[in-house]
Design an enzyme around this catalytic site. Structure first.
Site, PDB file in Angstrom:
ATOM      1  CB  SER A   1      -0.996   0.389   1.397  1.00  0.00           C
ATOM      2  OG  SER A   1      -0.170  -0.427   2.561  1.00  0.00           O
TER       3      SER A   1
ATOM      4  CG  ASP B   1      -3.811  -5.565   5.889  1.00  0.00           C
ATOM      5  OD1 ASP B   1      -3.158  -5.357   6.849  1.00  0.00           O
ATOM      6  OD2 ASP B   1      -5.074  -4.362   5.670  1.00  0.00           O
TER       7      ASP B   1
ATOM      8  CG  PHE C   1       9.766  -3.016   9.244  1.00  0.00           C
ATOM      9  CD1 PHE C   1      10.415  -1.670  10.195  1.00  0.00           C
ATOM     10  CD2 PHE C   1      10.284  -4.237   9.173  1.00  0.00           C
ATOM     11  CE1 PHE C   1      11.961  -1.823  10.637  1.00  0.00           C
ATOM     12  CE2 PHE C   1      11.606  -4.510   9.417  1.00  0.00           C
ATOM     13  CZ  PHE C   1      12.215  -3.287   9.810  1.00  0.00           C
TER      14      PHE C   1
ATOM     15  CB  SER D   1       8.922   6.355  16.347  1.00  0.00           C
ATOM     16  OG  SER D   1       9.399   7.839  16.488  1.00  0.00           O
TER      17      SER D   1
ATOM     18  CE1 TYR E   1       4.630   6.139  12.832  1.00  0.00           C
ATOM     19  CE2 TYR E   1       5.831   8.577  14.017  1.00  0.00           C
ATOM     20  CZ  TYR E   1       5.756   7.135  13.225  1.00  0.00           C
ATOM     21  OH  TYR E   1       6.735   6.328  13.427  1.00  0.00           O
TER      22      TYR E   1
ATOM     23  CE  LYS F   1       6.537   3.035  14.516  1.00  0.00           C
ATOM     24  NZ  LYS F   1       5.989   1.970  14.079  1.00  0.00           N
TER      25      LYS F   1
ATOM     26  CG  ASN G   1       4.666  14.142   5.152  1.00  0.00           C
ATOM     27  OD1 ASN G   1       4.102  15.441   5.189  1.00  0.00           O
ATOM     28  ND2 ASN G   1       4.242  12.817   4.547  1.00  0.00           N
TER      29      ASN G   1
ATOM     30  NE  ARG H   1      13.058  16.095  15.364  1.00  0.00           N
ATOM     31  CZ  ARG H   1      13.187  17.781  15.850  1.00  0.00           C
ATOM     32  NH1 ARG H   1      13.750  18.366  16.267  1.00  0.00           N
ATOM     33  NH2 ARG H   1      11.970  18.147  15.936  1.00  0.00           N
TER      34      ARG H   1
HETATM   35  C1  UD1 Z   1       8.953  12.690  12.483  1.00  0.00           C
HETATM   36  C2  UD1 Z   1       7.933  12.319  13.124  1.00  0.00           C
HETATM   37  C3  UD1 Z   1       8.444  11.339  13.954  1.00  0.00           C
HETATM   38  C4  UD1 Z   1       8.847   9.831  13.224  1.00  0.00           C
HETATM   39  C5  UD1 Z   1       9.527  10.868  12.055  1.00  0.00           C
HETATM   40  C6  UD1 Z   1       9.885   9.466  11.179  1.00  0.00           C
HETATM   41  C7  UD1 Z   1       7.039  14.017  14.758  1.00  0.00           C
HETATM   42  C8  UD1 Z   1       7.118  15.265  15.717  1.00  0.00           C
HETATM   43  N1  UD1 Z   1       7.874  13.014  14.579  1.00  0.00           N
HETATM   44  O1  UD1 Z   1       9.957  13.137  12.800  1.00  0.00           O
HETATM   45  O2  UD1 Z   1       7.835  10.829  14.627  1.00  0.00           O
HETATM   46  O3  UD1 Z   1       9.218   8.805  13.222  1.00  0.00           O
HETATM   47  O4  UD1 Z   1       9.395  11.472  11.515  1.00  0.00           O
HETATM   48  O5  UD1 Z   1      11.269   9.534  10.405  1.00  0.00           O
HETATM   49  O6  UD1 Z   1       5.830  13.999  13.900  1.00  0.00           O
HETATM   50  N2  UD1 Z   1      12.236  20.048   8.305  1.00  0.00           N
HETATM   51  C9  UD1 Z   1      12.278  21.426   8.018  1.00  0.00           C
HETATM   52  N3  UD1 Z   1      11.791  21.244   6.471  1.00  0.00           N
HETATM   53  C10 UD1 Z   1      11.167  20.051   6.005  1.00  0.00           C
HETATM   54  C11 UD1 Z   1      10.802  18.870   7.497  1.00  0.00           C
HETATM   55  C12 UD1 Z   1      11.154  18.276   8.305  1.00  0.00           C
HETATM   56  O7  UD1 Z   1      13.158  22.059   8.639  1.00  0.00           O
HETATM   57  O8  UD1 Z   1      10.571  19.795   5.602  1.00  0.00           O
HETATM   58  C13 UD1 Z   1      12.739  20.113  10.160  1.00  0.00           C
HETATM   59  C14 UD1 Z   1      11.636  19.312  11.085  1.00  0.00           C
HETATM   60  O9  UD1 Z   1      10.968  20.579  11.671  1.00  0.00           O
HETATM   61  C15 UD1 Z   1      12.450  18.982  12.085  1.00  0.00           C
HETATM   62  C16 UD1 Z   1      13.941  18.305  11.409  1.00  0.00           C
HETATM   63  O10 UD1 Z   1      13.575  18.870  10.239  1.00  0.00           O
HETATM   64  O11 UD1 Z   1      13.246  19.896  12.821  1.00  0.00           O
HETATM   65  C17 UD1 Z   1      13.458  17.024  11.137  1.00  0.00           C
HETATM   66  O12 UD1 Z   1      12.062  16.523  10.889  1.00  0.00           O
HETATM   67  P1  UD1 Z   1      11.549  15.310  10.488  1.00  0.00           P
HETATM   68  O13 UD1 Z   1      12.570  14.740   8.763  1.00  0.00           O
HETATM   69  O14 UD1 Z   1       9.956  15.402  10.049  1.00  0.00           O
HETATM   70  O15 UD1 Z   1      11.584  14.925  11.035  1.00  0.00           O
HETATM   71  P2  UD1 Z   1      11.023  14.309  13.039  1.00  0.00           P
HETATM   72  O16 UD1 Z   1      10.101  15.187  12.983  1.00  0.00           O
HETATM   73  O17 UD1 Z   1      12.050  14.731  13.422  1.00  0.00           O
END
Ligand code: UD1
Length: 355
Positions: free
Chosen positions: A43, A71, A93, A137, A162, A166, A211, A244
Site C-alpha cells: 500500500s 495485509d 514494521f 520511534s 501516528y 507507536k 513530510n 535531531r
Molecule cells: C518525524 C516524526 C516522528 C517520526 C519521524 C519519521 C513528529 C513530531 N515526529 O520526526 O514521529 O518517527 O518523522 O522519520 O511528527 N524539517 C524542516 N523542513 C522540512 C521537514 C522537516 O525544516 O521540510 C525539520 C523539522 O522541523 C525537524 C527536522 O527537520 O526539526 C526533522 O524533521 P522530520 O524529518 O520530519 O522528522 P521528525 O519531525 O524529527
C-alpha cells in the site's frame, strides 16, 4: 505443508519488508544467513524493491526470501503464512507512518496500526511463536525534559495519532510479556532514519510531497522541488533550527539483526534506542547534503511546524553494552548515500524498468 528451513539461523517474518527500513533490514537478514518471509500489502511500497534486494544479496541468498502480498490485518492470510513457514521470530514494521496524515485520518491510523498488530500477535500466539521485535520511534519520548534520551527517560504525550500508535503498541506488547512469561519482546526506538543502501539500488521513496526533511532535501537536490523549507530558525539551538539524531538506515538494519541475535533464548520486554548519540541541525543537514551533491541547495525559512520538538538525540549506551551494536556511518556518509540513491533514481522506484 511445512516449509523446510534452508538456514540453520532461523526464519524471520518481516511485516512491511518492502518499505524503507524493512527492505534494508531484509538485506541484512539474508546476508546474515536467515530465511526471510516478507508480508507486505504494497500500500505504500513498491514490489520492485524485491528485485533490488535480489540483486544486492545474489541468487543464493535470494532463494531464502519469500514474498507474500497481504495485509497484516488479514488474519486468514497470516494464518497461512504461519502454517506454511516455521517462523522463529517476527520483525513488525508494517504500519501507516505519515505524521500529518495521521492527524486528519485518526480512525485509519489507530485501526490499521493497532489493529494489524493485534491480529499479528493473536496469530503468533496460536502458532506458538512469541518473539517479536517492534519498530517503535523516539516520538514516544514526546518533548524531552533532558537530553540525551535514555531508555529510562519517561514516555510523554505524543503530538499526533501516528506517534500514539507507536506509544500504545509498545504498551500492548509489554502487556503480553506480563500476561505470559513466554513472550520475548524487543522495542526498538528509532531516531531519524535517513541514507540509503550504498549501492544506490534501494532508498526512501515517499509518495507525494515528502513530510520528512531528508527526502525533501534530496528532491530539491535532484530538481524535483525548488527549495528546502526550514521550519523555524528561532529554536533554542546553536543555529536556531531543529536538532535531531539522524541515523543511517544501514546502521538501523544492522541494529535489528543485533537485537534479533540477542533475543535468542530470552523472554520479557526490553527497549533499545537506535541512534548515533549526535544531534544535527536542519541547516547542518542542508550544508552536508550540498557538499554531497556538489551544489548549494536553496532554502527558505518558514514558521515552526506544529508538533515539532526543539531537539532530541539518543543515549546509545544500552544498545552498545547489551547488543554490542553501535552506529558506524556519519552525516556525510548518510547524505552521500541518499544522494547516490536519489540521483540514480530521481523518481524513486517508479523509474525502474524491472518487472
Ligand atoms: C518525524 C516524526 C516522528 C517520526 C519521524 C519519521 C513528529 C513530531 N515526529 O520526526 O514521529 O518517527 O518523522 O522519520 O511528527 N524539517 C524542516 N523542513 C522540512 C521537514 C522537516 O525544516 O521540510 C525539520 C523539522 O522541523 C525537524 C527536522 O527537520 O526539526 C526533522 O524533521 P522530520 O524529518 O520530519 O522528522 P521528525 O519531525 O524529527
Amino acid at each position: 505443508m511445512d516449509n523446510q528451513k534452508l538456514s540453520p539461523k532461523g526464519c524471520i517474518l518481516v511485516t512491511g519488508g518492502c518499505g524503507f527500513i524493512g527492505s534494508h533490514t531484509v538485506v541484512y537478514l539474508l546476508n546474515e544467513g536467515y530465511d526471510v518471509v516478507v508480508v507486505d500489502d504494497l500500500s505504500n511500497a513498491s514490489e520492485k524493491v524485491l528485485d533490488r534486494i535480489d540483486t544486492i544479496v545474489g541468487d543464493d541468498a535470494a532463494e531464502r526470501l519469500t514474498f507474500v502480498r497481504a495485509d497484516v490485518a488479514d488474519k486468514d492470510a497470516l494464518e497461512t503464512v504461519f502454517d506454511e513457514f516455521d517462523i522463529d521470530a517476527v520483525i513488525h514494521f508494517a504500519g501507516f507512518k505519515a505524521v500529518g496524515e495521521s492527524v486528519t485520518k485518526p480512525i485509519e491510523y489507530y485501526s490499521n496500526n493497532i489493529g494489524n498488530t493485534l491480529v499479528l500477535v493473536d496469530v503468533m500466539r496460536d502458532h506458538g511463536c512469541k518473539s517479536i521485535l517492534f519498530s517503535s520511534s523516539a516520538t514516544v519520548y514526546g518533548d524531552p525534559d533532558a537530553l540525551p534520551l535514555t531508555e529510562a527517560s519517561p514516555k510523554k504525550a505524543c503530538t499526533n495519532p501516528y506517534g500514539w500508535t507507536k506509544w500504545m503498541i509498545e504498551e500492548i506488547l509489554r502487556s503480553l510479556t506480563i500476561a505470559d512469561p513466554e513472550w520475548n519482546v524487543v522495542l526498538l526506538r528509532y531516531f531519524n532514519p535517513i541514507g540509503a543502501h550504498p549501492s544506490g539500488l534501494m532508498g526512501e521513496d515517499p509518495k507525494g510531497i515528502p513530510n520528512n526533511l531528508l527526502p525533501y532535501v534530496a528532491q530539491v537536490a535532484v530538481g524535483r522541488r525548488d527549495a528546502v523549507h526550514v521550519f523555524g530558525n528561532d529554536y533554542d539551538t546553536p543555529d536556531g533550527t531543529g536538532v535531531r539524531d539522524y541515523i543511517h538506515v544501514m546502521d538501523l538494519a544492522s541494529g535489528h539483526v543485533a537485537a534479533l541475535d540477542w533475543m535468542v533464548g530470552r523472554t520479557g520486554c526490553e527497549v533499545f534506542n537506535l541512534g548515533t548519540g549526535k544531534g544535527t541541525s536542519v541547516l547542518e543537514i542542508i550544508r552536508a547534503f550540498s557538499a554531497a551533491c556538489g551544489r548549494e541547495l536553496p532554502y527558505v525559512i518558514e514558521p515552526r511546524r506544529a508538533g515539532d520538538v526543539t531537539a532530541n538525540y539518543a543515549d546509545c549506551a544500552k544498545a552498545r553494552e547489551m547488543l554490542g551494536w553501535e552506529a558506524k556511518y556519519d552525516i556525510a556518509d548518510m547524505c552521500r548515500d541518499s544522494w547516490n540513491w536519489q540521483s540514480k533514481n530521481p523518481n524513486g522506484y517508479a523509474d525502474s524498468n524491472e518487472a
